[in-house]
Write a protein that holds these residues in place. Structure first.
Motif, mmCIF file in Angstrom:
data_model
loop_
_atom_site.group_PDB
_atom_site.id
_atom_site.type_symbol
_atom_site.label_atom_id
_atom_site.label_comp_id
_atom_site.label_asym_id
_atom_site.label_seq_id
_atom_site.Cartn_x
_atom_site.Cartn_y
_atom_site.Cartn_z
ATOM 1 N N PHE A 203 -2.762 -1.682 -3.863
ATOM 2 C CA PHE A 203 -4.132 -2.071 -3.569
ATOM 3 C C PHE A 203 -5.037 -1.392 -4.579
ATOM 4 O O PHE A 203 -4.889 -0.188 -4.826
ATOM 5 N N ALA B 5 1.030 0.931 -1.881
ATOM 6 C CA ALA B 5 1.278 0.920 -0.431
ATOM 7 C C ALA B 5 2.764 0.688 -0.169
ATOM 8 O O ALA B 5 3.327 1.254 0.761
ATOM 9 N N ASN C 8 1.638 7.196 9.903
ATOM 10 C CA ASN C 8 0.434 6.441 9.535
ATOM 11 C C ASN C 8 0.370 6.284 8.027
ATOM 12 O O ASN C 8 0.622 7.238 7.284
ATOM 13 N N GLY C 9 0.048 5.086 7.595
ATOM 14 C CA GLY C 9 -0.132 4.846 6.167
ATOM 15 C C GLY C 9 1.157 4.652 5.388
ATOM 16 O O GLY C 9 1.145 4.535 4.172
ATOM 17 N N ALA C 10 2.295 4.586 6.086
ATOM 18 C CA ALA C 10 3.587 4.475 5.395
ATOM 19 C C ALA C 10 3.798 3.081 4.797
ATOM 20 O O ALA C 10 4.604 2.921 3.883
ATOM 21 N N GLY C 11 3.093 2.083 5.322
ATOM 22 C CA GLY C 11 3.228 0.736 4.776
ATOM 23 C C GLY C 11 3.787 -0.295 5.755
ATOM 24 O O GLY C 11 4.140 -1.408 5.357
ATOM 25 N N LYS C 12 3.836 0.041 7.032
ATOM 26 C CA LYS C 12 4.397 -0.881 8.031
ATOM 27 C C LYS C 12 3.568 -2.161 8.143
ATOM 28 O O LYS C 12 4.103 -3.263 8.050
ATOM 29 N N SER C 13 2.260 -1.977 8.346
ATOM 30 C CA SER C 13 1.414 -3.169 8.524
ATOM 31 C C SER C 13 1.386 -4.017 7.257
ATOM 32 O O SER C 13 1.387 -5.251 7.334
ATOM 33 N N THR C 14 1.380 -3.367 6.107
ATOM 34 C CA THR C 14 1.362 -4.115 4.845
ATOM 35 C C THR C 14 2.620 -4.981 4.737
ATOM 36 O O THR C 14 2.555 -6.154 4.339
#
Ligand SMILES: Nc1ncnc2c1ncn2[C@@H]1O[C@H](COP(=O)(O)OP(=O)(O)OP(=O)(O)O)[C@@H](O)[C@H]1O
Ligand SMILES: [Mg+2]
Length: 323
Positions: free
Chosen positions: A25, A34, A54-60
């Motif tokens: 990003f 990400a 948190n912020g590891a890239g799961k949602s991405t």
């Protein structure tokens, strides 16, 4: 009928396959990576946990799978089809909760689902079936505005089931739920997997999912650090044993003579190390010392998860069972 006649090779070896996924990003300080070459395999059957801080890239990753984020490099397949390229062809077999779905506050649960069913060309009778599935039948006539967070989450799951999909993808469905809501969500996921579906579920808390996941991918800073059946990947390592024995002092002396670290404590002997319990019982029995109780001490799943996601270490994998 298509789902029935499709051969295993037609649906791919895995329900979901991600290979070398990269996503950056752009920001003021330059690009932020990400996803840094993420690889993941999700079996056709069972609940697969996608775990990482948190912020590891799961949602991405999940947004990539459903076509909401375009990756810079890498490939993804769902049921053997490359996505996003062939997403339109398999979208009927994929249900996903990616962000909090928008339902109408003033309509009841059933009406919300009816509107949704109509918009995706599903018959109205599916609505009652999916409400039943998530245990909302009794509250189906209440306005959405009166639903608790747990009920809203269950309605979101019901919405994904309207198409009767083979693959379900839930991004942090237990976020913000109380323990009973989390348990209900686990039961719903278990039931879906037991019907032969693949459920991919993300969480940053192993504790919320450890009772339900069959297999996991652990992700850290955009890379998978471990993958496989839960017990193989996060299974606690033996770190010692508690031993209650007839004569603790003599037993401690016997074990120490073998070079084993032993502390005599009120609740028993604490033997440190990864000695198999059978070695301890055999040694003590050889000296006429009888074990009354023995508890292996294992590192918890949570400790293992924290280890994996906080310190860089080589990729860990367990042998995949065929499921
Ligand atoms: N649209 C975006 N623009 C800029 N950066 C983003 C965007 N989406 C995600 N990121 C960044 O990508 C990284 C991974 O975020 P992502 O949301 O995928 O993590 P996550 O594992 O889902 O975390 P969480 O457990 O907090 O939901 C983070 O550093 C995040 O700030
Ligand atoms: Mg997320």
């Amino acid at each position: 009928m298509r789902g029935v006649t499709m051969s295993e090779s037609g649906t791919g070896q895995w329900a979901i396959e991600v290979d070398g996924l990269v996503k950056s990003f752009g920001g003021r300080q330059g690009d932020r990576l990400a996803l840094d070459g993420l690889t993941m395999r999700v079996p056709h059957r069972g609940v697969h946990g996608f775990l990482g801080p948190n912020g590891a890239g799961k949602s991405t990753t999940i947004r990539g799978l459903v076509g909401l984020v375009r990756a810079n490099a890498g490939t993804m397949r769902i049921l053997g089809r490359p996505v996003p390229q062939q997403l339109p062809e398999i979208i009927g077999q994929v249900g996903a909760i990616v962000e909090r779905p928008r339902f109408f506050n003033e309509f009841d649960g059933r009406k919300n689902l009816r509107l949704l069913a109509a918009s995706i060309g599903q018959p109205a009778h599916r609505v009652d079936a999916v409400l039943e599935h998530v245990g909302l039948t009794e509250r189906a006539r209440d306005p959405y505005a009166h639903y608790s967070l747990g009920m809203r989450q269950r309605l979101a799951v019901a919405a994904t089931l309207l198409k009767d999909p083979q693959v379900l993808i839930f991004d942090e469905p237990t976020n913000g739920l109380d323990p009973s809501g989390i348990r209900e969500m686990r039961q719903t996921m278990r039931a879906l997997a037991d019907q032969g579906r693949a459920v991919l579920v993300s969480s940053h808390l192993i504790g919320e999912l450890e009772q339900v996941v069959d297999s996991v991918t652990v992700i850290r800073a955009g890379r998978a650090v471990a993958e496989g059946p839960l017990a193989e990947v996060l299974g606690g390592r033996l770190s010692g044993s508690w031993v209650r024995v007839t004569d603790p002092d003599r037993a401690a002396a016997v074990l120490r003579k073998h070079g084993w670290a032993v502390a005599v404590r009120p609740r028993g002997l604490e033997v440190t190390g990864d000695l198999p319990p059978v070695a301890i019982t055999r040694q003590l029995a050889a000296h006429d010392l009888w074990v009354e109780e023995l508890h292996p001490i294992r590192t918890s799943l949570e400790e293992r998860f924290l280890e994996l996601t906080s310190t860089p270490e080589p990729f860990v994998t367990g042998p995949w069972r065929s499921v």
